[in-house]
Write a protein that holds these residues in place. Sequence first.
Motif, mmCIF file in Angstrom:
data_model
loop_
_atom_site.group_PDB
_atom_site.id
_atom_site.type_symbol
_atom_site.label_atom_id
_atom_site.label_comp_id
_atom_site.label_asym_id
_atom_site.label_seq_id
_atom_site.Cartn_x
_atom_site.Cartn_y
_atom_site.Cartn_z
ATOM 1 N N SER A 141 -2.587 4.668 -3.731
ATOM 2 C CA SER A 141 -2.472 5.487 -2.676
ATOM 3 C C SER A 141 -3.839 6.473 -2.741
ATOM 4 O O SER A 141 -4.018 7.411 -1.710
ATOM 5 C CB SER A 141 -1.365 5.949 -2.213
ATOM 6 O OG SER A 141 -0.866 6.816 -3.329
ATOM 7 N N THR A 148 -4.957 2.256 3.160
ATOM 8 C CA THR A 148 -4.253 2.472 4.396
ATOM 9 C C THR A 148 -4.536 0.914 5.278
ATOM 10 O O THR A 148 -3.498 0.747 6.060
ATOM 11 C CB THR A 148 -4.925 3.484 5.066
ATOM 12 O OG1 THR A 148 -4.801 4.924 4.364
ATOM 13 C CG2 THR A 148 -4.521 3.937 6.345
ATOM 14 N N LYS A 149 -5.583 0.639 5.168
ATOM 15 C CA LYS A 149 -6.039 -0.651 5.922
ATOM 16 C C LYS A 149 -5.141 -1.736 5.430
ATOM 17 O O LYS A 149 -4.569 -2.586 6.387
ATOM 18 C CB LYS A 149 -7.634 -0.966 5.952
ATOM 19 C CG LYS A 149 -7.816 -2.232 6.929
ATOM 20 C CD LYS A 149 -9.432 -2.320 6.592
ATOM 21 C CE LYS A 149 -9.861 -3.636 7.449
ATOM 22 N NZ LYS A 149 -11.080 -3.844 7.524
ATOM 23 N N GLU A 153 -2.315 -1.766 3.808
ATOM 24 C CA GLU A 153 -0.884 -1.275 4.210
ATOM 25 C C GLU A 153 -0.462 -1.747 5.540
ATOM 26 O O GLU A 153 0.396 -2.240 6.278
ATOM 27 C CB GLU A 153 -0.373 0.055 4.072
ATOM 28 C CG GLU A 153 -0.059 0.304 2.369
ATOM 29 C CD GLU A 153 0.954 -0.425 1.959
ATOM 30 O OE1 GLU A 153 2.041 0.053 2.239
ATOM 31 O OE2 GLU A 153 0.865 -1.430 1.512
ATOM 32 N N LYS A 154 -1.516 -1.537 6.591
ATOM 33 C CA LYS A 154 -1.278 -1.664 8.187
ATOM 34 C C LYS A 154 -1.294 -3.067 8.092
ATOM 35 O O LYS A 154 -0.399 -3.706 8.875
ATOM 36 C CB LYS A 154 -2.594 -1.146 8.837
ATOM 37 C CG LYS A 154 -2.335 -1.446 10.284
ATOM 38 C CD LYS A 154 -3.570 -0.999 11.119
ATOM 39 C CE LYS A 154 -3.360 -1.082 12.614
ATOM 40 N NZ LYS A 154 -4.505 -0.325 13.461
ATOM 41 N N ASN A 201 -1.772 -4.794 -3.066
ATOM 42 C CA ASN A 201 -1.006 -3.685 -2.972
ATOM 43 C C ASN A 201 0.279 -3.852 -3.572
ATOM 44 O O ASN A 201 0.980 -5.024 -3.586
ATOM 45 C CB ASN A 201 -0.501 -3.263 -1.382
ATOM 46 C CG ASN A 201 -1.691 -2.546 -0.799
ATOM 47 O OD1 ASN A 201 -2.960 -2.682 -1.555
ATOM 48 N ND2 ASN A 201 -1.725 -1.582 0.247
ATOM 49 N N ASP A 243 -10.061 -3.031 12.462
ATOM 50 C CA ASP A 243 -9.425 -2.466 11.596
ATOM 51 C C ASP A 243 -8.369 -3.206 10.853
ATOM 52 O O ASP A 243 -7.550 -2.570 10.141
ATOM 53 C CB ASP A 243 -8.574 -1.160 12.044
ATOM 54 C CG ASP A 243 -7.533 -1.554 13.198
ATOM 55 O OD1 ASP A 243 -7.522 -2.763 13.649
ATOM 56 O OD2 ASP A 243 -6.886 -0.510 13.739
#
Length: 444
Positions: free
Chosen positions: A419, A257-258, A260-261, A205, A195
């Motif tokens: 987002s 989401t991925k 940002e992680k 981003n 992930d």
Amino acid sequence: MPAFRRKSAAVLAATASIALFASACTGQSSSATDDASKDTTITFWHGWNSPGEAAAIQADVDAFQKAHPNIHVKVVGGINDDKINQALRAGGSNSPDVVSSFTTNNVGKFCSSNALVDLAPFLKKDGIDPAKTFPKTMNEYTQFNGKRCTLPLLGDSYALYYNKDAFKAAGIDGPPTTWSEFEADAKLLTKPKGDSYEQLGFMPNYHGYETTTEHYLAQWSPTYFDASGKSNIAKDPAFEKGLAFQKQLVDGLGGFTKLEKFRASFGEEYGDTNPFNTGQVAMAMDGEWRLGMALAAKPKFGIGVAPLPVPDDQKATHGKGYLTGTIAGIAATSKKQNAGWELVKFLTTDTDAVVNFANAIHNVPSTLDALKSPKLTADPRFKTFLDIAQNPNSTTTPASFNGGQYLVSLQNLGYDVESGKQGDIKAGLAKTAQEIDAAIAQAK
């Protein structure tokens, strides 16, 4: 000047401060009556705060004092726009005579509020033509509505950094010139790992350090305001295209989401653990100062530099980029404006002074003569940034009455788009344009 690189929060804080300042400082500056040939002391405030940067600007001031032994300069470093604004409001014996700022977005407020004096009479007196002295874009961002209250003091240009070893391993011959090529390369360079990522082609981003809306959008050559001063972001298709492309990148490289992680694992932007230095990302959008920092980190790969890509239908303009930089001006509250002008003139127009300062802090020289100087000791890759600074198609973000507030509004829309919170970009731009116009109207 990387310690003061503009981020959205910083822009918002500076904008809020200067908006308050505008309402308090509305008087015209008095005529300069001091005799700059007599013994005098002036105060100069600047924002550089690292030891090397502070020493570099001090070296230029020392050279000035050697050439003008009757003018003594009290230098105060590490000053941000909040402190400048407070001092320009208050005046008094402890306030600065000459100031420099990293926030070109605030030129509109500095000029319209008369916080800094009009430099046109000084330039005319000494026979200096700004159009023949400074690069086109730098010449533009140091004035507002026909009034010039600042001059450029070094500049920044943005380009594409790329990992040459990663490119070779992925079978990519050279840096992309169009956004479609860039997108394809970013995907080829991306190596997913569960992930997360073993290597990400590019961090798209908007919180990815220098990947702000204004840096992306510059490659579409947008027009932020129309002739009447109204926001143009809902009318110029460049904004919708730029925001849509960034969103497409986000989705194509793994999703918000991925990404940002993965971004949360990045080290400090200005340290050795910058994700480009460590190889976590294979391409990065960044300024000229990054080259020296990246080389100092001794990465295990070859570093390439090229102009940022352009839209496919603007391929002929490849080589352009986003420009900004430091500005210098004279406080309207100063009683030593002629002496202050001598310092401003030296720092911003003396070729050796500009070149020496640029060499010392790895920034782009801000005069046409300095850009061509054989005394520039930059890495050959640095020429990319010099060429961008001189490219007639390069752009900046224009000054406005309320500083960079309009950029904060646009960046906030960008956050919502990437987002997935705002799915209709056209509607978002229309609403944001109204927000920008209302804020400017209130600031006037």
